[in-house]
Design a protein around this motif. Structure first.
Motif, PDB file in Angstrom:
ATOM      1  N   ASP A  36       0.447  11.832   8.327  1.00  0.00           N
ATOM      2  CA  ASP A  36      -0.143  10.517   8.562  1.00  0.00           C
ATOM      3  C   ASP A  36      -1.527  10.732   9.156  1.00  0.00           C
ATOM      4  OD1 ASP A  36      -0.912   7.981   9.297  1.00  0.00           O
ATOM      5  OD2 ASP A  36       0.959   7.481  10.303  1.00  0.00           O
ATOM      6  N   THR A  37      -2.526  10.657   8.310  1.00  0.00           N
ATOM      7  CA  THR A  37      -3.910  10.874   8.722  1.00  0.00           C
ATOM      8  C   THR A  37      -4.758   9.675   8.298  1.00  0.00           C
ATOM      9  OG1 THR A  37      -4.535  11.913   6.628  1.00  0.00           O
ATOM     10  CG2 THR A  37      -3.679  13.373   8.378  1.00  0.00           C
ATOM     11  N   PRO A  38      -5.933   9.531   8.888  1.00  0.00           N
ATOM     12  CA  PRO A  38      -6.837   8.468   8.429  1.00  0.00           C
ATOM     13  C   PRO A  38      -7.181   8.617   6.942  1.00  0.00           C
ATOM     14  CG  PRO A  38      -7.572   9.307  10.548  1.00  0.00           C
ATOM     15  CD  PRO A  38      -6.459  10.212  10.073  1.00  0.00           C
ATOM     16  N   GLU A  39      -7.278   9.855   6.472  1.00  0.00           N
ATOM     17  CA  GLU A  39      -7.591  10.090   5.059  1.00  0.00           C
ATOM     18  C   GLU A  39      -6.467   9.594   4.155  1.00  0.00           C
ATOM     19  OE1 GLU A  39     -10.021  12.582   7.605  1.00  0.00           O
ATOM     20  OE2 GLU A  39      -7.843  12.517   7.462  1.00  0.00           O
ATOM     21  N   LEU A  40      -5.216   9.833   4.553  1.00  0.00           N
ATOM     22  CA  LEU A  40      -4.078   9.344   3.773  1.00  0.00           C
ATOM     23  C   LEU A  40      -4.085   7.820   3.743  1.00  0.00           C
ATOM     24  CD1 LEU A  40      -1.425   9.796   2.212  1.00  0.00           C
ATOM     25  CD2 LEU A  40      -0.245   9.702   4.420  1.00  0.00           C
ATOM     26  N   ARG A  41      -4.265   7.201   4.888  1.00  0.00           N
ATOM     27  CA  ARG A  41      -4.285   5.738   4.956  1.00  0.00           C
ATOM     28  C   ARG A  41      -5.416   5.164   4.100  1.00  0.00           C
ATOM     29  NH1 ARG A  41      -1.236   3.183   8.822  1.00  0.00           N
ATOM     30  NH2 ARG A  41       0.124   4.621   9.925  1.00  0.00           N
ATOM     31  N   ASP A  42      -6.573   5.798   4.149  1.00  0.00           N
ATOM     32  CA  ASP A  42      -7.708   5.346   3.349  1.00  0.00           C
ATOM     33  C   ASP A  42      -7.409   5.489   1.857  1.00  0.00           C
ATOM     34  OD1 ASP A  42     -10.516   4.451   3.130  1.00  0.00           O
ATOM     35  OD2 ASP A  42     -10.832   6.468   2.329  1.00  0.00           O
ATOM     36  N   GLY A  43      -6.824   6.618   1.472  1.00  0.00           N
ATOM     37  CA  GLY A  43      -6.489   6.846   0.071  1.00  0.00           C
ATOM     38  C   GLY A  43      -5.478   5.837  -0.446  1.00  0.00           C
ATOM     39  N   ILE A  44      -4.480   5.538   0.362  1.00  0.00           N
ATOM     40  CA  ILE A  44      -3.474   4.552  -0.038  1.00  0.00           C
ATOM     41  C   ILE A  44      -4.115   3.177  -0.156  1.00  0.00           C
ATOM     42  CG2 ILE A  44      -1.439   3.284   0.789  1.00  0.00           C
ATOM     43  CD1 ILE A  44      -0.358   6.037   1.737  1.00  0.00           C
ATOM     44  N   GLN A  45      -4.941   2.833   0.809  1.00  0.00           N
ATOM     45  CA  GLN A  45      -5.598   1.527   0.780  1.00  0.00           C
ATOM     46  C   GLN A  45      -6.447   1.378  -0.485  1.00  0.00           C
ATOM     47  OE1 GLN A  45      -7.944   0.766   4.300  1.00  0.00           O
ATOM     48  NE2 GLN A  45      -7.327  -1.372   4.257  1.00  0.00           N
ATOM     49  N   LYS A  46      -7.109   2.437  -0.889  1.00  0.00           N
ATOM     50  CA  LYS A  46      -7.970   2.398  -2.072  1.00  0.00           C
ATOM     51  C   LYS A  46      -7.168   2.315  -3.374  1.00  0.00           C
ATOM     52  CE  LYS A  46     -11.967   4.643  -0.055  1.00  0.00           C
ATOM     53  NZ  LYS A  46     -12.767   5.856   0.038  1.00  0.00           N
ATOM     54  N   MET A  47      -5.937   2.798  -3.385  1.00  0.00           N
ATOM     55  CA  MET A  47      -5.150   2.772  -4.620  1.00  0.00           C
ATOM     56  C   MET A  47      -4.393   1.466  -4.830  1.00  0.00           C
ATOM     57  SD  MET A  47      -1.411   3.645  -3.706  1.00  0.00           S
ATOM     58  CE  MET A  47      -0.853   3.936  -5.267  1.00  0.00           C
ATOM     59  N   LEU A  48      -4.416   0.592  -3.829  1.00  0.00           N
ATOM     60  CA  LEU A  48      -3.721  -0.686  -3.953  1.00  0.00           C
ATOM     61  C   LEU A  48      -4.377  -1.541  -5.026  1.00  0.00           C
ATOM     62  CD1 LEU A  48      -3.149  -1.691  -0.223  1.00  0.00           C
ATOM     63  CD2 LEU A  48      -1.594  -0.464  -1.758  1.00  0.00           C
ATOM     64  N   GLU A  49      -3.548  -2.263  -5.761  1.00  0.00           N
ATOM     65  CA  GLU A  49      -4.018  -3.186  -6.780  1.00  0.00           C
ATOM     66  C   GLU A  49      -3.490  -4.572  -6.450  1.00  0.00           C
ATOM     67  OE1 GLU A  49      -2.532  -1.590 -10.435  1.00  0.00           O
ATOM     68  OE2 GLU A  49      -3.915   0.100 -10.398  1.00  0.00           O
ATOM     69  N   ASN A  50      -4.158  -5.584  -6.963  1.00  0.00           N
ATOM     70  CA  ASN A  50      -3.663  -6.947  -6.794  1.00  0.00           C
ATOM     71  C   ASN A  50      -2.354  -7.100  -7.550  1.00  0.00           C
ATOM     72  OD1 ASN A  50      -5.848  -7.726  -5.216  1.00  0.00           O
ATOM     73  ND2 ASN A  50      -7.000  -8.467  -6.958  1.00  0.00           N
ATOM     74  N   ALA A  51      -1.386  -7.736  -6.912  1.00  0.00           N
ATOM     75  CA  ALA A  51      -0.102  -8.006  -7.563  1.00  0.00           C
ATOM     76  C   ALA A  51      -0.282  -9.118  -8.581  1.00  0.00           C
ATOM     77  CB  ALA A  51       0.942  -8.393  -6.540  1.00  0.00           C
ATOM     78  N   PRO A  52       0.423  -9.023  -9.704  1.00  0.00           N
ATOM     79  CA  PRO A  52       0.384 -10.144 -10.656  1.00  0.00           C
ATOM     80  C   PRO A  52       0.912 -11.409  -9.988  1.00  0.00           C
ATOM     81  CG  PRO A  52       1.494  -8.235 -11.607  1.00  0.00           C
ATOM     82  CD  PRO A  52       1.276  -7.938 -10.141  1.00  0.00           C
ATOM     83  N   ASP A  53       0.473 -12.557 -10.473  1.00  0.00           N
ATOM     84  CA  ASP A  53       0.971 -13.821  -9.928  1.00  0.00           C
ATOM     85  C   ASP A  53       2.493 -13.858 -10.026  1.00  0.00           C
ATOM     86  OD1 ASP A  53      -1.545 -14.722  -9.341  1.00  0.00           O
ATOM     87  OD2 ASP A  53      -1.795 -15.763 -11.253  1.00  0.00           O
ATOM     88  N   GLY A  54       3.119 -14.374  -8.986  1.00  0.00           N
ATOM     89  CA  GLY A  54       4.566 -14.509  -8.976  1.00  0.00           C
ATOM     90  C   GLY A  54       5.287 -13.341  -8.323  1.00  0.00           C
ATOM     91  N   GLN A  55       4.570 -12.314  -7.896  1.00  0.00           N
ATOM     92  CA  GLN A  55       5.231 -11.183  -7.230  1.00  0.00           C
ATOM     93  C   GLN A  55       4.968 -11.201  -5.756  1.00  0.00           C
ATOM     94  OE1 GLN A  55       4.507  -7.311  -8.803  1.00  0.00           O
ATOM     95  NE2 GLN A  55       5.587  -7.738 -10.662  1.00  0.00           N
TER      96      GLN A  55
END
Length: 64
Positions: A45-64
Motif C-alpha cells: 500500500d503505497t502512494p504510487e499504488l493508490r495513484d495507479g488505481i485512481q488513474k485506472m478507474l473508469e466511469n461506470a455505465p448508467d444503472g450500475q
C-alpha cells in the motif's frame, strides 16, 4: 450524488487472471481496490499504488 466508477482487475497485468470488478464512488472504491491489490496480489500500500488505481478507474455505465 458522485459519479460511480469501475475498477476492473482484468485490465491489469496479472499472472492470477483475476476477474474481480468493483463499482462505487471513487471515495470508497480506491481503498477497496487497494485492499484487494494488497491482500490478493501482494502489492504494498503505497502512494504510487493508490495513484495507479485512481488513474485506472473508469466511469461506470448508467444503472450500475
Amino acid at each position: 450524488m458522485s459519479q460511480r466508477k469501475v475498477a476492473d482487475c482484468r485490465k491489469m497485468p496479472s499472472d492470477k487472471n483475476c476477474d474481480l470488478v468493483m463499482t462505487g464512488s471513487e471515495e470508497h472504491l480506491v481503498p477497496a481496490a487497494v485492499a484487494h491489490a494488497v491482500a490478493n496480489h501482494g502489492h504494498q500500500d503505497t502512494p504510487e499504488l493508490r495513484d495507479g488505481i485512481q488513474k485506472m478507474l473508469e466511469n461506470a455505465p448508467d444503472g450500475q
